[in-house]
Design a protein around this motif. Structure first.
Motif, PDB file in Angstrom:
ATOM      1  N   PRO A   1      36.075  57.156  11.168  1.00 38.27           N
ATOM      2  CA  PRO A   1      36.878  55.922  11.227  1.00 38.27           C
ATOM      3  C   PRO A   1      38.377  56.207  11.160  1.00 38.27           C
ATOM      4  O   PRO A   1      38.799  57.169  10.518  1.00 38.27           O
ATOM      5  N   PRO A   2      39.158  55.370  11.825  1.00 38.73           N
ATOM      6  CA  PRO A   2      40.613  55.545  11.759  1.00 38.73           C
ATOM      7  C   PRO A   2      41.112  55.222  10.346  1.00 38.73           C
ATOM      8  O   PRO A   2      40.494  54.433   9.626  1.00 38.73           O
ATOM      9  N   SER A   3      42.230  55.836   9.993  1.00 40.70           N
ATOM     10  CA  SER A   3      42.872  55.503   8.723  1.00 40.70           C
ATOM     11  C   SER A   3      43.565  54.150   8.873  1.00 40.70           C
ATOM     12  O   SER A   3      43.729  53.641   9.991  1.00 40.70           O
ATOM     13  N   LYS A   4      43.991  53.627   7.776  1.00 41.05           N
ATOM     14  CA  LYS A   4      44.722  52.360   7.791  1.00 41.05           C
ATOM     15  C   LYS A   4      45.980  52.493   8.658  1.00 41.05           C
ATOM     16  O   LYS A   4      46.300  51.603   9.448  1.00 41.05           O
ATOM     17  N   GLU A   5      46.665  53.639   8.534  1.00 39.21           N
ATOM     18  CA  GLU A   5      47.891  53.869   9.288  1.00 39.21           C
ATOM     19  C   GLU A   5      47.584  53.962  10.790  1.00 39.21           C
ATOM     20  O   GLU A   5      48.339  53.424  11.606  1.00 39.21           O
ATOM     21  N   GLU A   6      46.509  54.674  11.142  1.00 37.37           N
ATOM     22  CA  GLU A   6      46.139  54.785  12.555  1.00 37.37           C
ATOM     23  C   GLU A   6      45.808  53.417  13.136  1.00 37.37           C
ATOM     24  O   GLU A   6      46.209  53.083  14.251  1.00 37.37           O
ATOM     25  N   LEU A   7      45.078  52.623  12.381  1.00 38.00           N
ATOM     26  CA  LEU A   7      44.703  51.287  12.848  1.00 38.00           C
ATOM     27  C   LEU A   7      45.939  50.407  13.030  1.00 38.00           C
ATOM     28  O   LEU A   7      46.071  49.709  14.040  1.00 38.00           O
ATOM     29  N   LYS A   8      46.862  50.486  12.079  1.00 34.48           N
ATOM     30  CA  LYS A   8      48.102  49.704  12.194  1.00 34.48           C
ATOM     31  C   LYS A   8      48.905  50.141  13.419  1.00 34.48           C
ATOM     32  O   LYS A   8      49.472  49.307  14.124  1.00 34.48           O
ATOM     33  N   ALA A   9      48.935  51.449  13.681  1.00 33.62           N
ATOM     34  CA  ALA A   9      49.670  51.955  14.843  1.00 33.62           C
ATOM     35  C   ALA A   9      49.047  51.439  16.137  1.00 33.62           C
ATOM     36  O   ALA A   9      49.762  51.028  17.056  1.00 33.62           O
TER      37      ALA A   9
ATOM     38  N   LEU B   1      47.214  48.697  16.492  1.00 30.18           N
ATOM     39  CA  LEU B   1      47.484  47.254  16.571  1.00 30.18           C
ATOM     40  C   LEU B   1      48.883  47.005  17.127  1.00 30.18           C
ATOM     41  O   LEU B   1      49.086  46.110  17.952  1.00 30.18           O
ATOM     42  N   LYS B   2      49.836  47.820  16.684  1.00 36.08           N
ATOM     43  CA  LYS B   2      51.213  47.678  17.174  1.00 36.08           C
ATOM     44  C   LYS B   2      51.275  48.001  18.670  1.00 36.08           C
ATOM     45  O   LYS B   2      51.935  47.302  19.435  1.00 36.08           O
ATOM     46  N   MET B   3      50.575  49.080  19.087  1.00 33.74           N
ATOM     47  CA  MET B   3      50.554  49.447  20.512  1.00 33.74           C
ATOM     48  C   MET B   3      49.921  48.340  21.350  1.00 33.74           C
ATOM     49  O   MET B   3      50.356  48.075  22.470  1.00 33.74           O
ATOM     50  N   LEU B   4      48.867  47.727  20.812  1.00 31.28           N
ATOM     51  CA  LEU B   4      48.172  46.656  21.527  1.00 31.28           C
ATOM     52  C   LEU B   4      48.945  45.340  21.460  1.00 31.28           C
ATOM     53  O   LEU B   4      48.707  44.436  22.253  1.00 31.28           O
ATOM     54  N   ASP B   5      49.833  45.245  20.464  1.00 33.75           N
ATOM     55  CA  ASP B   5      50.607  44.029  20.216  1.00 33.75           C
ATOM     56  C   ASP B   5      49.689  42.830  19.963  1.00 33.75           C
ATOM     57  O   ASP B   5      49.841  41.767  20.577  1.00 33.75           O
ATOM     58  N   ILE B   6      48.705  43.067  19.068  1.00 32.10           N
ATOM     59  CA  ILE B   6      47.784  41.999  18.684  1.00 32.10           C
ATOM     60  C   ILE B   6      47.603  42.008  17.168  1.00 32.10           C
ATOM     61  O   ILE B   6      47.980  42.965  16.497  1.00 32.10           O
ATOM     62  N   SER B   7      47.009  40.944  16.662  1.00 31.34           N
ATOM     63  CA  SER B   7      46.723  40.861  15.230  1.00 31.34           C
ATOM     64  C   SER B   7      45.418  41.597  14.937  1.00 31.34           C
ATOM     65  O   SER B   7      44.629  41.890  15.833  1.00 31.34           O
ATOM     66  N   ALA B   8      45.197  41.848  13.664  1.00 31.53           N
ATOM     67  CA  ALA B   8      43.954  42.518  13.245  1.00 31.53           C
ATOM     68  C   ALA B   8      42.735  41.702  13.680  1.00 31.53           C
ATOM     69  O   ALA B   8      41.758  42.260  14.181  1.00 31.53           O
ATOM     70  N   ARG B   9      42.785  40.398  13.513  1.00 26.85           N
ATOM     71  CA  ARG B   9      41.647  39.559  13.893  1.00 26.85           C
ATOM     72  C   ARG B   9      41.317  39.697  15.381  1.00 26.85           C
ATOM     73  O   ARG B   9      40.154  39.711  15.772  1.00 26.85           O
TER      74      ARG B   9
ATOM     75  N   LYS C   1      47.375  55.971  25.355  1.00 33.18           N
ATOM     76  CA  LYS C   1      48.125  56.887  26.226  1.00 33.18           C
ATOM     77  C   LYS C   1      49.619  56.617  26.075  1.00 33.18           C
ATOM     78  O   LYS C   1      50.055  55.474  26.203  1.00 33.18           O
ATOM     79  N   ASP C   2      50.375  57.666  25.811  1.00 32.56           N
ATOM     80  CA  ASP C   2      51.844  57.574  25.771  1.00 32.56           C
ATOM     81  C   ASP C   2      52.359  56.430  24.896  1.00 32.56           C
ATOM     82  O   ASP C   2      53.238  55.673  25.307  1.00 32.56           O
ATOM     83  N   GLY C   3      51.804  56.283  23.715  1.00 29.37           N
ATOM     84  CA  GLY C   3      52.293  55.253  22.806  1.00 29.37           C
ATOM     85  C   GLY C   3      51.888  53.840  23.171  1.00 29.37           C
ATOM     86  O   GLY C   3      52.400  52.880  22.618  1.00 29.37           O
TER      87      GLY C   3
END
Length: 116
Positions: free
Chosen positions: A38-46, A48-56, A98-100
């Motif tokens: 499983p991804p770490s909390k930091e990986e998941l947050k990163a 989410l930021k790349m996807l530009d979506i909320s956790a839900r 890919k590429d951030g």
């Protein structure tokens, strides 16, 4: 080609299709079987930021664990992220990075757009 990673669940047809697409396009991707690692909390947050979506928006809301944990009522973004870290089955799949930038492979055209 740029570094590409796929968060993959081999038992999921959409995920297998995304992996096949990468192979078809000659993309050598790092395959992360996120249910096993499983991804770490930091990986998941990163991501989410790349996807530009909320956790839900990244959650599989029809999974039994979603209902068991009563996540429909949860409004705290941090708690939703923690739930996905502790229960990676809740993470929508596949995700290609890919590429951030990242894309969820539903529909698969999202991945095609990311690669182009």
């Amino acid at each position: 080609m740029a570094n590409v990673t796929i968060w993959h669940n081999p038992r999921c047809s959409k995920s297998r299709n995304a992996a096949a697409l990468l192979e078809e396009k000659g993309v050598e991707a790092e395959v992360v079987k996120y249910l096993d690692t499983p991804p770490s909390k930091e990986e998941l947050k990163a991501v989410l930021k790349m996807l530009d979506i909320s956790a839900r928006e990244l959650m599989r809301t029809k999974e039994a664990i979603y209902k068991e944990l009563n996540l429909k009522e949860e409004t705290d973004e941090e708690k939703l992220i923690e739930a996905m870290v502790e229960n990676p089955k809740l993470i929508e799949r596949p995700i290609v990075i890919k590429d951030g930038k990242a894309a969820i492979g539903r529909p698969i055209e999202n991945i095609i757009d990311l690669l182009d």
